[in-house]
Design an enzyme around this catalytic site. Structure first.
Site, PDB file in Angstrom:
ATOM      1  CE  LYS A 172      -1.945   2.446   3.394  1.00 24.82           C
ATOM      2  NZ  LYS A 172      -1.753   3.769   2.624  1.00 24.82           N
ATOM      3  CD  GLU A 247      13.240   4.189   7.962  1.00 20.05           C
ATOM      4  OE1 GLU A 247      13.212   5.107   9.040  1.00 20.05           O
ATOM      5  OE2 GLU A 247      13.455   4.561   6.972  1.00 20.05           O
ATOM      6  CB  CYS A 281      14.067   8.633   7.860  1.00 21.21           C
ATOM      7  SG  CYS A 281      14.755   7.620   6.839  1.00 21.21           S
ATOM      8  CD  GLU A 382      11.476  12.062  11.550  1.00 24.19           C
ATOM      9  OE1 GLU A 382      12.327  11.563  10.631  1.00 24.19           O
ATOM     10  OE2 GLU A 382      10.449  11.503  11.685  1.00 24.19           O
TER      11      GLU A 382
END
Length: 491
Positions: A172, A247, A281, A382
């Protein structure tokens, strides 16, 4: 062939779950519309994968590899078209998109080489006339969830190791960037992938992602995305005792010591922070600079940040494209506003340009913040945008301490020519990836894995492939008699 349709059981299929507009981040306008899956179609995709898996696994690995080589070649042949799709739906500059597509092709050619490399073990038995075999076998049906920042490469990162291991997969893509994956579905069909081996369904994560990851007939979940989504997937997987590989992002420290090549460090810091508009990331999320070179570094870094060319990502002259969405743009704006309220000083105040390169796009120019402290949210959370906090450190020990003070643990960077510091970093930086005097991207043969909230498991290389295999132990007795009576114990 309509390349905006899903792929289920070897057929291009329209979704029954409604439609969704796809926005071009450059203009802020709708440029495509796709249909999305219903939950019943998720069941269909998993059933197709389950039905196809025994035959696919029974094929010789070299047969699977031949198909994968064809996929790699087709991606390369159609690289420019796919790269432009990436730019249109995600917003990264065309040169970066071309690099992403090259990586997408590389995953298939790299993992095809494992056709002769997936090995088992033969162990001596405690009994006469017997051997113990430990085989590496497919897990079965894989569910894969990917994010929006690398909509082509991450398809390959999940699909290629799954294929060579003998698994089938239901993937997906993110609902905001589905077109790259759907286009690749055509290439999979053109390469001769048997029906049901690769299935692609579209839809929102809260509905279709949930239906897929909670499905009772899924044997492995591999996901790249946010921490909250990863935690929900892990909790859901626990109900079915399904292994997961996650992850989940990072907060990479970028350490600059006073003995390094400053110009190299500046160029690297700029590349690492601003590639893909900071939406990576492993990006440089917090820059820690030794006080003896702090002023010099900051001056050059700010100048290089100012010099970046914000523009239409389809132009080869563009360094910085738009953010992926209005929602992401506003999120980063809130992060900067909160940091300034906490005491951070905007040495370079970026944000939405007064005159955007293209009207209506999600544009954001670089922001450089100084006067930051390790406890500030800007140093802990983040950012995922073209914003960088720069902190002065007095020593290497302080840099290590600040670097490790994070709930993330994916990537870290160190720039120094002192071998003792390098070795200390290798031993003491508590991150899954450590880059010395260089920045990413990571290599296919490496292992992309994180600690703590950056996830568990990992991707790439032989160690990434291991997630797509499980072990089967076989006691092969050829003595003609049962060894049980001779064994010291038996369960």
């Amino acid at each position: 062939m309509n390349t905006n349709l899903m792929l289920i059981g070897g057929e291009r299929i329209a979704g029954n779950g409604g439609s969704r507009d796809v926005f071009n981040p450059t203009t802020g306008q709708v440029f495509a519309s796709i249909s999305e899956a219903s939950k019943a179609q998720v069941d269909d995709a998993v059933s197709a994968a389950r039905a196809a898996q025994p035959h696919w696994a029974a094929m010789a690995p070299l047969e699977r590899a031949a198909i994968m080589h064809r996929i790699s070649a087709l991606i390369s042949e159609n690289a420019e078209e796919l790269a432009r799709i990436v730019v249109q739906e995600q917003g990264k500059p065309i040169n970066e998109a071309r690099g992403e597509v090259a990586g997408a092709a590389g995953f298939f050619s790299y993992y095809a080489e494992f056709a002769r490399r997936i090995q088992g073990e033969i162990l001596p038995s405690d009994a006469r006339g017997e051997q113990i075999w430990i085989q590496r076998v497919p897990v079965g049906v894989v569910a894969a969830i990917i994010p929006w920042n690398y909509p082509a490469a991450l398809v390959s990162r999940k699909v290629a190791p799954s294929m060579i291991a003998g698994n089938t997969i239901v993937l997906k893509p993110h609902e905001e960037t589905p077109l790259s994956a759907l286009y690749m579905g055509k290439l999979f069909m053109d390469a001769g992938v048997p029906a049901g081996v690769i299935n692609i369904v579209t839809g929102a994560g809260a509905e279709i992602g949930e239906a897929l990851t909670s499905h009772a007939d899924v044997d492995l979940i591999t996901m790249t995305g946010s921490v909250p989504t990863g935690k929900r997937i892990m909790a859901t997987a626990a109900n079915n005792l399904v292994p997961v590989s996650l992850e989940l992002g990072g907060k990479a420290p970028f350490i600059v010591m006073d003995d390094c090549d400053i110009d190299l460090a500046v160029r690297s810091a700029v590349t690492s922070r601003y590639m893909n508009c900071g939406q990576v990331c492993i990006c440089n999320e917090r820059t820690l600079v030794h006080e003896r070179v702090y002023d010099q570094f900051v001056e050059k870094f700010v100048a290089a940040s100012r010099a970046l060319r914000l523009g239409d990502p389809l132009s080869e002259q563009t360094d910085l494209g738009p953010k992926v969405s209005q929602r992401e743009l506003e999120k980063v704006e809130r992060i900067v506003e909160a940091a300034i309220k906490e005491g951070a000083e905007p040495l370079l105040q970026g944000g939405r340009p007064e005159t955007p390169p293209v009207k209506g796009g999600y544009w954001m120019t670089p922001t450089v913040l100084t006067g930051v402290k390790p406890s500030m949210a800007i140093m802990q959370d983040e950012i995922f945008g073209p914003v960088v906090p720069v902190m002065r450190v007095e020593s290497f020990d302080e840099a290590l301490s600040v670097a490790n003070d994070s709930r993330y643990g994916l990537s870290a960077y160190l720039f120094t020519n002192d071998f003792a510091k390098i070795m200390r970093a290798v031993n003491d930086i508590n991150f899954g990836e450590v880059y010395i005097n260089r920045v990413g991207p990571e290599s296919l043969q490496g292992f992309h894995n994180g600690y703590r909230n950056s996830g568990l498991g990992g991707d790439d290389g032989i160690h990434g492939l291991e997630a797509f295999l499980r072990k089967k132990t076989v006691y092969a007795n050829y003595s003609g008699t049962s060894p049980v009576a001779l064994m010291p114990y038996a369960e």
